[in-house]
Design a protein around this motif. Structure first.
Motif, PDB file in Angstrom:
ATOM      1  N   LYS A   1       0.847  -1.187   0.000  1.00  0.00           N
ATOM      2  CA  LYS A   1       0.000   0.000   0.000  1.00  0.00           C
ATOM      3  C   LYS A   1       0.889   1.247   0.000  1.00  0.00           C
ATOM      4  N   ILE A   2       0.577   2.156  -0.880  1.00  0.00           N
ATOM      5  CA  ILE A   2       1.353   3.400  -0.966  1.00  0.00           C
ATOM      6  C   ILE A   2       0.748   4.420  -0.015  1.00  0.00           C
ATOM      7  N   VAL A   3       1.595   4.978   0.843  1.00  0.00           N
ATOM      8  CA  VAL A   3       1.145   6.043   1.745  1.00  0.00           C
ATOM      9  C   VAL A   3       1.851   7.337   1.369  1.00  0.00           C
TER      10      VAL A   3
ATOM     11  N   LYS B   1       3.377  -3.951  10.894  1.00  0.00           N
ATOM     12  CA  LYS B   1       2.878  -4.085   9.526  1.00  0.00           C
ATOM     13  C   LYS B   1       3.641  -3.208   8.541  1.00  0.00           C
ATOM     14  N   ALA B   2       4.823  -2.738   8.935  1.00  0.00           N
ATOM     15  CA  ALA B   2       5.573  -1.811   8.085  1.00  0.00           C
ATOM     16  C   ALA B   2       5.881  -2.403   6.719  1.00  0.00           C
ATOM     17  N   GLY B   3       6.054  -3.720   6.635  1.00  0.00           N
ATOM     18  CA  GLY B   3       6.390  -4.358   5.376  1.00  0.00           C
ATOM     19  C   GLY B   3       5.279  -4.302   4.343  1.00  0.00           C
ATOM     20  N   ASN B   4       4.079  -3.915   4.767  1.00  0.00           N
ATOM     21  CA  ASN B   4       2.948  -3.840   3.843  1.00  0.00           C
ATOM     22  C   ASN B   4       2.811  -2.469   3.173  1.00  0.00           C
ATOM     23  N   TYR B   5       3.722  -1.557   3.503  1.00  0.00           N
ATOM     24  CA  TYR B   5       3.581  -0.187   3.022  1.00  0.00           C
ATOM     25  C   TYR B   5       4.848   0.286   2.326  1.00  0.00           C
ATOM     26  N   THR B   6       4.643   1.206   1.407  1.00  0.00           N
ATOM     27  CA  THR B   6       5.751   1.931   0.790  1.00  0.00           C
ATOM     28  C   THR B   6       5.421   3.412   0.833  1.00  0.00           C
ATOM     29  N   VAL B   7       6.444   4.242   0.963  1.00  0.00           N
ATOM     30  CA  VAL B   7       6.242   5.680   1.184  1.00  0.00           C
ATOM     31  C   VAL B   7       6.408   6.447  -0.110  1.00  0.00           C
ATOM     32  N   SER B   8       5.479   7.378  -0.316  1.00  0.00           N
ATOM     33  CA  SER B   8       5.590   8.282  -1.450  1.00  0.00           C
ATOM     34  C   SER B   8       5.490   9.703  -0.913  1.00  0.00           C
ATOM     35  N   GLY B   9       6.506  10.468  -1.124  1.00  0.00           N
ATOM     36  CA  GLY B   9       6.477  11.838  -0.615  1.00  0.00           C
ATOM     37  C   GLY B   9       7.741  12.572  -0.987  1.00  0.00           C
ATOM     38  N   VAL B  10       7.759  13.868  -0.717  1.00  0.00           N
ATOM     39  CA  VAL B  10       8.906  14.696  -1.059  1.00  0.00           C
ATOM     40  C   VAL B  10       9.517  15.238   0.219  1.00  0.00           C
ATOM     41  N   PRO B  11      10.817  15.548   0.197  1.00  0.00           N
ATOM     42  CA  PRO B  11      11.442  16.192   1.358  1.00  0.00           C
ATOM     43  C   PRO B  11      10.801  17.542   1.642  1.00  0.00           C
TER      44      PRO B  11
END
Length: 245
Positions: free
Chosen positions: A25-27, A83-93
């Motif tokens: 899941k993308i957060v 559950k961290a392995g179920n997520y990937t992060v999308s964002g900018v600095p």
């Protein structure tokens, strides 16, 4: 995976194995608290992750924490939690700032704000604190004095200018004054008091002066001070000197 369970009188059904891929899941990352104030500890803005599943208690991993005032960049490099392995992060600095701390007037103390004139240089000691932390002159602040004559009677000040992790100025006043005339007169034998509060005698007389409570007395400014003095005056004015015990 292999499907099963489907039947038909009109068709021949063949089940074929297939592959089901479940993606992470993308957060997305949003930021708050990007304008901070120096507090002596490492700081960074707050990263907010959305969307997440309520029961998955994950937290962002923020890199770029800083302590000193300045402009910096923070970024989220991942997430933590069961559950961290179920997520990937999308964002900018994000750019963030840490501003110098402005101290209140109570942070600056003088060792004394009132001196009696002694003929010698006198000035108070300056102490500056951030809470219980004693700040260092030349690193955290500088002191500018309102006079370069620390002997004379008058009112002056110490101007504290903050620098480094702190900003602003604070001014503290202090004074040097002549010792006030005691409310109780001296105990005098053989002399009188004129309209200018000077003791005098009209003929050769030995007089004894006793200092008021809290004072000592001497014939000479730099002489020996005690509770009493005795001296002979031959028709001329005489002066005595008092000092606090």
């Amino acid at each position: 995976i292999t499907p099963a369970g489907l039947t038909s009188d009109n068709y021949d059904i063949t089940f074929v194995k297939g592959t089901l891929k479940v993606m992470k899941k993308i957060v997305n990352v949003s930021w708050s608290n990007t304008s901070l104030t120096y507090n002596g500890t490492p700081q960074a803005p707050t990263a907010i992750l959305t969307p997440t599943i309520d029961r998955d208690l994950i937290k962002p991993v923020v890199e770029g924490t800083q302590t000193k005032p300045g402009s910096y960049t923070a970024t989220v490099t991942g997430v933590t939690g069961e559950k961290a392995g179920n997520y990937t992060v999308s964002g900018v600095p994000v750019e963030f700032t840490i501003a110098p701390k402005v101290l209140e007037a109570s942070a600056v103390k003088l060792s004394d704000t009132g001196f009696f004139y002694t003929g010698e240089p006198q000035k108070p000691t300056v102490t500056v604190k951030d809470g219980e932390k004693v700040l260092v002159e030349g690193t955290d602040y500088t002191v500018e004095w309102g006079t370069d004559d620390f002997v004379r009677v008058g009112v002056s000040f110490a101007l504290v200018t903050f620098e480094g992790n702190y900003s602003g100025t604070q001014s503290k006043a202090y004074s040097v004054s002549y010792l006030p005339q005691p409310a109780m007169p001296y105990t005098v034998s053989g002399a009188a008091l004129d309209s200018d509060s000077n003791y005098y005698v009209k003929s050769d007389t030995t007089i004894v002066l006793s200092a008021p409570d809290g004072y000592q007395i001497s014939e000479l400014k730099d002489g020996t001070f005690g509770d009493t003095i005795s001296f002979n005056v031959s028709g001329k004015p005489a002066a005595v000197h008092l000092k606090r015990e």
